[in-house]
Scaffold this active site. Structure first.
Site, PDB file in Angstrom:
ATOM      1  N   CYS A  54      -5.443  -9.495   3.171  1.00 47.47           N
ATOM      2  CA  CYS A  54      -6.520  -8.644   3.707  1.00 47.47           C
ATOM      3  C   CYS A  54      -7.761  -9.407   4.162  1.00 47.47           C
ATOM      4  CB  CYS A  54      -6.908  -7.604   2.668  1.00 47.47           C
ATOM      5  SG  CYS A  54      -5.583  -6.405   2.416  1.00 47.47           S
ATOM      6  N   LYS A 104      -7.613 -11.674   7.467  1.00 48.96           N
ATOM      7  CA  LYS A 104      -7.351 -10.939   8.718  1.00 48.96           C
ATOM      8  C   LYS A 104      -8.452  -9.920   9.000  1.00 48.96           C
ATOM      9  CE  LYS A 104      -4.368  -7.057   7.358  1.00 48.96           C
ATOM     10  NZ  LYS A 104      -5.309  -5.973   7.594  1.00 48.96           N
ATOM     11  N   VAL A 149       0.831  -1.208   0.000  1.00 47.71           N
ATOM     12  CA  VAL A 149       0.000   0.000   0.000  1.00 47.71           C
ATOM     13  C   VAL A 149       0.865   1.257   0.000  1.00 47.71           C
ATOM     14  CG1 VAL A 149      -1.628   1.346   1.399  1.00 47.71           C
ATOM     15  CG2 VAL A 149      -2.023  -1.080   1.023  1.00 47.71           C
ATOM     16  N   GLU A 181      -7.770   2.273   2.548  1.00 48.79           N
ATOM     17  CA  GLU A 181      -7.352   2.025   1.164  1.00 48.79           C
ATOM     18  C   GLU A 181      -8.115   0.825   0.592  1.00 48.79           C
ATOM     19  OE1 GLU A 181      -5.642   3.782  -0.986  1.00 48.79           O
ATOM     20  OE2 GLU A 181      -6.340   2.198  -2.290  1.00 48.79           O
ATOM     21  N   PHE A 182      -8.553   0.960  -0.658  1.00 51.01           N
ATOM     22  CA  PHE A 182      -9.338  -0.117  -1.282  1.00 51.01           C
ATOM     23  C   PHE A 182      -8.636  -0.742  -2.490  1.00 51.01           C
ATOM     24  CE2 PHE A 182     -12.256   2.803   0.819  1.00 51.01           C
ATOM     25  CZ  PHE A 182     -12.997   1.935   1.623  1.00 51.01           C
ATOM     26  N   LYS A 220     -14.180   0.194   5.804  1.00 52.39           N
ATOM     27  CA  LYS A 220     -13.166  -0.688   5.206  1.00 52.39           C
ATOM     28  C   LYS A 220     -13.420  -2.147   5.578  1.00 52.39           C
ATOM     29  CE  LYS A 220      -9.492  -2.330   3.396  1.00 52.39           C
ATOM     30  NZ  LYS A 220      -9.330  -2.491   1.967  1.00 52.39           N
TER      31      LYS A 220
HETATM   32  N1  LIG Z   1      -2.014  -5.226   0.510  1.00 49.37           N
HETATM   33  C1  LIG Z   1      -3.220  -4.825   0.158  1.00 49.37           C
HETATM   34  O1  LIG Z   1      -3.768  -5.216  -0.870  1.00 49.37           O
HETATM   35  C2  LIG Z   1      -3.972  -3.834   1.024  1.00 49.37           C
HETATM   36  C3  LIG Z   1      -5.088  -3.176   0.489  1.00 49.37           C
HETATM   37  C4  LIG Z   1      -5.769  -2.271   1.292  1.00 49.37           C
HETATM   38  C5  LIG Z   1      -5.363  -2.053   2.588  1.00 49.37           C
HETATM   39  N2  LIG Z   1      -4.290  -2.723   3.099  1.00 49.37           N
HETATM   40  C6  LIG Z   1      -3.863  -2.439   4.460  1.00 49.37           C
HETATM   41  O2  LIG Z   1      -2.746  -1.553   4.416  1.00 49.37           O
HETATM   42  C7  LIG Z   1      -1.843  -1.853   5.491  1.00 49.37           C
HETATM   43  C8  LIG Z   1      -0.473  -2.151   4.934  1.00 49.37           C
HETATM   44  O3  LIG Z   1      -0.573  -3.321   4.178  1.00 49.37           O
HETATM   45  P1  LIG Z   1       0.595  -3.798   3.186  1.00 49.37           P
HETATM   46  O4  LIG Z   1       0.055  -4.956   2.437  1.00 49.37           O
HETATM   47  O5  LIG Z   1       1.114  -2.621   2.453  1.00 49.37           O
HETATM   48  O6  LIG Z   1       1.679  -4.281   4.262  1.00 49.37           O
HETATM   49  P2  LIG Z   1       3.207  -4.658   4.008  1.00 49.37           P
HETATM   50  O7  LIG Z   1       3.554  -5.639   5.036  1.00 49.37           O
HETATM   51  O8  LIG Z   1       3.418  -4.991   2.558  1.00 49.37           O
HETATM   52  O9  LIG Z   1       3.991  -3.290   4.275  1.00 49.37           O
HETATM   53  C9  LIG Z   1       4.115  -2.697   5.535  1.00 49.37           C
HETATM   54  C10 LIG Z   1       5.493  -2.041   5.616  1.00 49.37           C
HETATM   55  O10 LIG Z   1       5.585  -1.307   6.836  1.00 49.37           O
HETATM   56  C11 LIG Z   1       6.937  -1.372   7.257  1.00 49.37           C
HETATM   57  N3  LIG Z   1       7.029  -0.946   8.655  1.00 49.37           N
HETATM   58  C12 LIG Z   1       6.756  -1.634   9.793  1.00 49.37           C
HETATM   59  N4  LIG Z   1       6.948  -0.849  10.875  1.00 49.37           N
HETATM   60  C13 LIG Z   1       7.354   0.362  10.417  1.00 49.37           C
HETATM   61  C14 LIG Z   1       7.703   1.597  11.044  1.00 49.37           C
HETATM   62  N5  LIG Z   1       7.669   1.741  12.371  1.00 49.37           N
HETATM   63  N6  LIG Z   1       8.079   2.627  10.270  1.00 49.37           N
HETATM   64  C15 LIG Z   1       8.131   2.499   8.913  1.00 49.37           C
HETATM   65  N7  LIG Z   1       7.806   1.364   8.257  1.00 49.37           N
HETATM   66  C16 LIG Z   1       7.416   0.309   8.998  1.00 49.37           C
HETATM   67  C17 LIG Z   1       7.326  -2.807   6.995  1.00 49.37           C
HETATM   68  O11 LIG Z   1       8.720  -2.981   6.966  1.00 49.37           O
HETATM   69  C18 LIG Z   1       6.658  -3.044   5.635  1.00 49.37           C
HETATM   70  O12 LIG Z   1       7.547  -2.757   4.565  1.00 49.37           O
HETATM   71  C19 LIG Z   1      -2.484  -3.000   6.266  1.00 49.37           C
HETATM   72  O13 LIG Z   1      -3.248  -2.479   7.320  1.00 49.37           O
HETATM   73  C20 LIG Z   1      -3.388  -3.634   5.238  1.00 49.37           C
HETATM   74  O14 LIG Z   1      -4.480  -4.305   5.826  1.00 49.37           O
HETATM   75  C21 LIG Z   1      -3.578  -3.605   2.333  1.00 49.37           C
END
Ligand SMILES: NC(=O)c1ccc[n+]([C@@H]2O[C@H](COP(=O)([O-])OP(=O)(O)OC[C@H]3O[C@@H](n4cnc5c(N)ncnc54)[C@H](O)[C@@H]3O)[C@@H](O)[C@H]2O)c1
Length: 444
Positions: free
Chosen positions: A261, A264, A11, A149-150, A205
């Site tokens: 997603c 969880k 994201v 985010e969607f 969401k």
């Molecule tokens: N992946 C999807 O399709 C999607 C879609 C919509 C919403 N979301 C939501 O968005 C959020 C992020 O999801 P994602 O898939 O991008 O996760 P991800 O695990 O791919 O990325 C998260 C990042 O955050 C970093 N991180 C952890 N602690 C940190 C800190 N203190 N400072 C800076 N960086 C830090 C990690 O190293 C990692 O790179 C979640 O809540 C998820 O549910 C995900």
């Protein structure tokens, strides 16, 4: 506008890149030094169509930068997005520990008024929690916005640049207006920016993801009934989805939903219901059905081989939880492969992009061999199981498939092939909710 994105995952990287693409100055922050070093060398850590070109261009043009120095990035920015992972805790609730740690870093480095945006999927009450936490650590003025985010992995760039809607949760009109200005270039075609309270945005969401998960479980349940009753789920699907009240999207049967997603978020919403003394029965059922669905393909394979998989080799095409991504989180392939191995089978696995990730998610002690070519993977296998519907599996060289397999047996976990064609080609073929040579032949 100067933007900082905390968390450079699926994201954060997509959001930061797309904000830069629409003219903002963006600094993406991550605690993972390897990831940031790689990005600074032009290496994109995830597979997402179109992302590499956008990152390269916006970095070259000076609008997009990557750093591990969160404090400096926060001080330079007007709006700070939290795009940190919020995985499931053991009890199913969202684990906010990484997210809140990043919020602390923001609080400790505020050097003037800033907007803090919760982009991660976080339970109801999190905006209030962040507000309290930040207030406790700074004298600076700030606001907290819930902006879920969607985007969908695989089409994330398009989804972010042209969202169906943008949800902005804040009580303040001035904050809404700043956020609406930031998102204005993304909704030029008239899609809405919806203003609501923080709590409504947070529930929106989870409600969206739980509804989509329920659609998948619903059609999977009907598919299982079709199979037993001699009907064809593809005919039934067409029959129901032409009703505009039902709609044609997201009603495809398969091996169960997975990904980072839905599983969880469904769990977290159930937990939120419990915390409010409410049993969310439909959503609970969607989760139960999904757990069972992940075993359906395994049971078909096991039954075909008279419950004796010892010494059998099963080729698996498709490992990622869906096509066009390398994301292996909660992928049904992992459950299917574990069950097959436990029953004594060996696995020949192939995926166009997810093999590297799969090695981290499929236990190393299982007899799984990974291949770089889909045909190599089926050489000498007793059967082929299609688990993820990548386009390259849709129309393979069937003569070659047949000659390479030890037995011409195909289990289609995503209904990508026509039962009649497979029968004509001489395959023993099983799909989800379909009959081979059944009464629906002419409608296919
Ligand atoms: N992946 C999807 O399709 C999607 C879609 C919509 C919403 N979301 C939501 O968005 C959020 C992020 O999801 P994602 O898939 O991008 O996760 P991800 O695990 O791919 O990325 C998260 C990042 O955050 C970093 N991180 C952890 N602690 C940190 C800190 N203190 N400072 C800076 N960086 C830090 C990690 O190293 C990692 O790179 C979640 O809540 C998820 O549910 C995900």
């Amino acid at each position: 506008m100067k933007i900082c994105v905390m968390g450079t995952g699926y994201v954060g990287l997509v959001a930061g890149t797309c904000f830069a693409e629409n003219g903002s100055d963006v600094i993406c922050v991550d605690v993972n030094k390897d990831k940031i070093d790689g990005l600074n060398r032009g290496q994109i850590p995830i597979y997402e169509p179109g992302l590499t070109d956008l990152v390269t261009r916006n970095t070259r043009e000076g609008r997009l930068a990557f750093t591990t120095d969160g404090p400096a990035a926060i001080r330079k920015s007007d709006i700070i997005f939290l795009a940190i992972g919020t995985p499931s805790s053991v009890d199913g609730s969202a684990d906010l520990s990484m997210f809140l740690k990043a919020a602390e870093v923001i609080a400790d480095n505020l050097n003037g008024y800033k907007i803090i945006v919760n982009k991660s999927t976080v339970p109801v009450g999190t905006a209030a929690k962040v507000e309290k936490l930040v207030k406790g650590r700074t004298k600076q003025d700030f606001d907290v916005v819930s902006n879920p985010e969607f985007l969908k992995e695989g089409t994330a760039i398009d989804d972010f640049l042209k969202p169906d809607r943008v949800v902005i949760g804040t009580a303040k009109e001035s904050v809404y207006k700043t956020m609406a200005q930031l998102y204005a270039p993304f909704v030029r075609q008239g899609n809405p920016i919806i203003w609501m309270s923080n709590v409504s945005a947070e529930i929106t969401k989870y409600a969206a993801n739980s509804f989509l998960a329920t659609k998948i479980s619903f059609i999977n349940e009907i598919a299982n009934l079709c199979e037993l009753a001699g009907a064809d789920i593809e005919s039934v699907r067409k029959g129901i989805t032409t009703d505009v009240r039902i709609g044609k999207h997201f009603l495809y049967r398969g091996a169960g939903y997975g990904g980072s997603c839905f599983p969880k978020d469904v769990k977290a919403l159930l937990k939120t219901g419990q915390e409010h003394g409410l049993k969310l029965e439909i959503i609970e059922a969607a989760e139960d059905v999904n757990e069972r669905q992940k075993s359906v393909l395994f049971h078909k394979i096991d039954r075909h081989f008279d419950r004796d998989l010892k010494g059998r080799t099963i080729a698996v095409w498709g490992l990622s939880f869906k096509p066009n991504t390398d994301d292996m989180r909660e992928a049904p392939s992992v459950v299917i492969i574990e069950k097959l191995c436990k029953a004594g089978a060996r696995i020949h696995a192939y995926d166009p992009v997810a093999v590297k990730e799969a090695r981290h998610h499929i236990p190393k002690d299982l007899p799984v061999t990974y291949f770089e070519n889909m045909y190599e993977a089926i050489k000498g296998a007793d059967a082929l199981a299609v688990v993820t519907e990548w386009n390259e599996f849709r129309n393979p060289d069937f003569a070659r498939v047949k000659s390479l397999l030890k037995h011409p047996v195909v289990f289609d976990g995503r209904n990508v092939y026509s039962p009649e064609r497979m029968q004509e080609l001489g395959f023993t073929y099983q799909a989800i909710g379909r009959q081979v040579g059944g009464p629906d032949r002419r409608s296919r």
